[in-house]
Design a protein around this motif. Structure first.
Motif, short mmCIF file in Angstrom:
data_model
loop_
_atom_site.label_atom_id
_atom_site.label_comp_id
_atom_site.label_asym_id
_atom_site.label_seq_id
_atom_site.Cartn_x
_atom_site.Cartn_y
_atom_site.Cartn_z
N LEU A 23 30.47 54.22 57.94
CA LEU A 23 30.02 54.41 56.56
C LEU A 23 29.67 55.86 56.28
N SER A 24 29.18 56.58 57.28
CA SER A 24 28.91 58.00 57.10
C SER A 24 30.20 58.76 56.79
N GLU A 25 31.28 58.39 57.47
CA GLU A 25 32.57 59.01 57.20
C GLU A 25 33.04 58.69 55.77
N VAL A 26 32.83 57.45 55.35
CA VAL A 26 33.22 57.04 53.99
C VAL A 26 32.44 57.84 52.96
N ARG A 27 31.15 58.00 53.19
CA ARG A 27 30.30 58.74 52.25
C ARG A 27 30.73 60.20 52.18
N GLU A 28 30.98 60.82 53.31
CA GLU A 28 31.38 62.22 53.32
C GLU A 28 32.72 62.40 52.61
N ALA A 29 33.63 61.46 52.81
CA ALA A 29 34.94 61.55 52.15
C ALA A 29 34.77 61.46 50.63
N MET A 30 33.90 60.56 50.19
CA MET A 30 33.65 60.42 48.76
C MET A 30 33.08 61.70 48.16
N GLN A 34 37.91 63.56 49.44
CA GLN A 34 39.00 63.22 50.35
C GLN A 34 39.24 61.72 50.35
N ARG A 35 40.37 61.33 50.91
CA ARG A 35 40.70 59.90 51.01
C ARG A 35 40.05 59.32 52.26
N ALA A 36 39.29 58.24 52.08
CA ALA A 36 38.63 57.60 53.21
C ALA A 36 39.53 56.55 53.84
N ARG A 37 39.34 56.36 55.16
CA ARG A 37 40.14 55.31 55.82
C ARG A 37 39.59 53.92 55.54
N LEU A 38 38.42 53.87 54.90
CA LEU A 38 37.81 52.59 54.54
C LEU A 38 37.30 52.69 53.12
N ALA A 39 37.61 51.70 52.30
CA ALA A 39 37.11 51.70 50.93
C ALA A 39 35.66 51.22 50.90
N PRO A 40 34.77 51.89 50.17
CA PRO A 40 33.41 51.36 50.03
C PRO A 40 33.43 50.05 49.27
N ARG A 41 32.41 49.26 49.47
CA ARG A 41 32.31 48.01 48.72
C ARG A 41 32.26 48.33 47.22
N PRO A 42 32.85 47.48 46.37
CA PRO A 42 32.88 47.79 44.93
C PRO A 42 31.51 48.06 44.34
N VAL A 43 30.49 47.27 44.71
CA VAL A 43 29.17 47.47 44.13
C VAL A 43 28.60 48.83 44.50
N ILE A 44 28.92 49.30 45.72
CA ILE A 44 28.45 50.62 46.17
C ILE A 44 29.25 51.73 45.51
N PHE A 159 23.30 49.47 53.05
CA PHE A 159 23.22 49.68 54.49
C PHE A 159 23.56 51.13 54.84
N ALA A 160 22.65 51.80 55.55
CA ALA A 160 22.91 53.13 56.12
C ALA A 160 23.45 54.10 55.07
N SER A 161 24.63 54.64 55.32
CA SER A 161 25.19 55.67 54.44
C SER A 161 25.76 55.12 53.14
N GLU A 162 25.54 53.85 52.87
CA GLU A 162 25.79 53.37 51.51
C GLU A 162 24.73 53.92 50.56
N HIS A 163 23.57 54.33 51.10
CA HIS A 163 22.61 55.08 50.29
C HIS A 163 23.26 56.39 49.88
N PHE A 164 22.97 56.84 48.68
CA PHE A 164 23.62 58.05 48.17
C PHE A 164 22.95 59.32 48.68
N VAL A 165 21.62 59.32 48.73
CA VAL A 165 20.88 60.50 49.17
C VAL A 165 20.79 60.49 50.69
N ARG A 166 21.11 61.62 51.32
CA ARG A 166 21.25 61.69 52.77
C ARG A 166 19.97 61.27 53.49
#
Length: 429
Positions: A23-30, A34-44, A159-166
């Motif tokens: 999830l940290s990688e997903v957050r940094e890509a967002m 950049q394009r993430a290898r995993l899509a975040p959940r729609p609600v997030i 969960f974890a890096s689904e939070h927006f603020v680091r």
């Protein structure tokens, strides 16, 4: 191609640390585009979009000023959630303490009013600014388990890096909104939070179930109070020959005579004994009763024209004002009711239940929910709304006041029609 968001949920159940890294990688890509290898959940993903548009800085731990102890006490006294604290404690605190979580209860404005549970976790929460009186609205501190459920109107686990603020990414939380069972108004959010390693996929269902129990208890209290008022009002109504009704302090009807039975009458906030004008009843005499009011509508001909002002220029306080020459009446709107009235103001010819369901949820099959919400709106605007299709009456002159910035048009609304309206209002570059 990005994997399904379900992948992280499944991974977190068996390997919390690895899921957090993903999830940290997903957050940094967002954040870097950049394009993430995993899509975040729609609600997030939708929440991240809202807070980015709102200017929240993901790298800065911005904390709004804490309320002082006296203001926290005042809000506790006024909050209906004080009546269901025993339900919340019984359902959440003992388990939360044992599993190294805390229970947090916030009001509808995202202010933390109660915290209980593991002392060690409470100390860690202090370090995040998750303290009594803190402001945890999504628009202030980003995606989180208090502010985000309040915006979307349903339980959410962050969960974890689904939070927006680091600074919050070492945390996990699951929150559920608690609504007033009488009219659907948001009363606050109950949240269970703890360090990253305490995460469990079942926590969300657990918190959501306890929130529903709290709403059921509030419904029981309401029915009990109406029964008491009915006992007080019945002998008074029996002596009245004309039209009259007994309502509680919030306008819910306990008894009537000589007229149809309305479930609720919209009352001004500062109602007092004497005479006043109500949109659905006209001129009335008002007499106090123990726990409510006796309203006696005057006999007068209906007025031919009415002015309705839908004020959406103040994003946090949308309202509707009715004026007919003999008086005015203003009602502050919930987000959902503001959405509905905006749609009817934009479509004066009317909208069917299926069209409203498509506008609000992107699903024309959700007509039951759309009709239920319109039924609530008609409790205070019933004399000025028609149905089949739903629309303002022909004699109403409707004025729509919009914010200067298109992004401030019902900014927390995720309804597809409102999102389209915001885009349409943006001037061309």
């Amino acid at each position: 191609m990005a994997k399904s968001p379900l992948y992280v949920t499944q991974l977190a159940a068996v390997d919390t640390a690895r899921a957090a890294r993903v999830l940290s990688e997903v957050r940094e890509a967002m954040l870097t585009g950049q394009r993430a290898r995993l899509a975040p959940r729609p609600v997030i993903e939708e929440s991240w979009g809202r807070v980015l548009r709102g200017g929240v800085d993901p790298e800065r731990d911005v904390r709004s000023g804490l309320l002082d102890a006296e203001e926290v006490r005042r809000r506790r006294t006024l909050s209906p959630l004080r009546h269901v604290l025993p339900v919340l404690r019984e359902g959440l605190v003992s388990v939360a303490d044992a599993t190294h979580h805390i229970m947090v209860v916030a009001d509808a404005e995202g202010r933390v009013l109660w915290r209980e549970g593991s002392p060690a976790v409470l100390r860690k929460a202090d370090g995040l600014g998750f303290q009594l009186g803190a402001d945890w609205r999504e628009s202030v501190v980003g995606t989180n388990g208090v502010g985000t459920p309040a915006v979307v109107g349903r339980p959410v686990q962050v969960f974890a890096s689904e939070h927006f603020v680091r600074s919050q990414t070492s945390w996990t939380c699951a929150g559920a909104p608690v609504h007033d069972p009488r009219d659907g108004r948001l009363l606050g959010v109950v949240d269970v939070s703890g360090p990253l390693e305490t995460m469990h996929p079942a926590t969300l269902a657990w918190v959501g179930s306890v929130a529903k129990l709290a709403e059921a208890r509030l419904r029981e209290r309401h029915l009990e109070s109406l029964e008491r008022l009915r006992a007080v009002g019945a002998p008074v109504l029996a002596r009245i020959a004309g039209r009259a009704l007994v309502v509680d302090r919030d306008g819910w009807t306990a008894g009537v005579t000589g007229m149809p039975y309305p479930r609720r009458v919209a009352l001004p906030k500062s109602l007092s004994a004497g005479r006043c004008r109500l949109p659905t009843l006209g001129a009335c005499s008002v007499e106090p009763l123990a726990g409510g009011w006796l309203l006696r509508p005057a006999d007068e001909p209906p007025r031919a024209a009415v002015r309705i002002v839908l004020d959406l220029a103040r994003p946090r306080h949308p309202s509707v004002t009715v004026a007919d020459g003999a008086g005015t009446w203003t009602h502050e709107l919930s987000r959902r009711h503001a959405e509905l009235l905006f749609l009817l103001a934009e479509h004066r010819s009317g909208r069917s239940a299926a069209q409203l369901a498509e506008d609000l949820f992107g699903d024309p099959a959700r007509t039951v929910t759309a009709r239920a919400e319109m039924s609530r709106v008609r409790r205070y605007l019933g004399g000025f709304l028609e149905h089949r299709p739903y629309r303002f009456c022909d004699t109403a002159r409707v004025e729509l006041h919009l914010p200067d910035d298109p992004n401030d048009l019902l900014p927390h609304s995720t309804a597809p029609a409102i999102v389209r309206a915001r885009t349409a209002l943006v001037p061309p570059a």
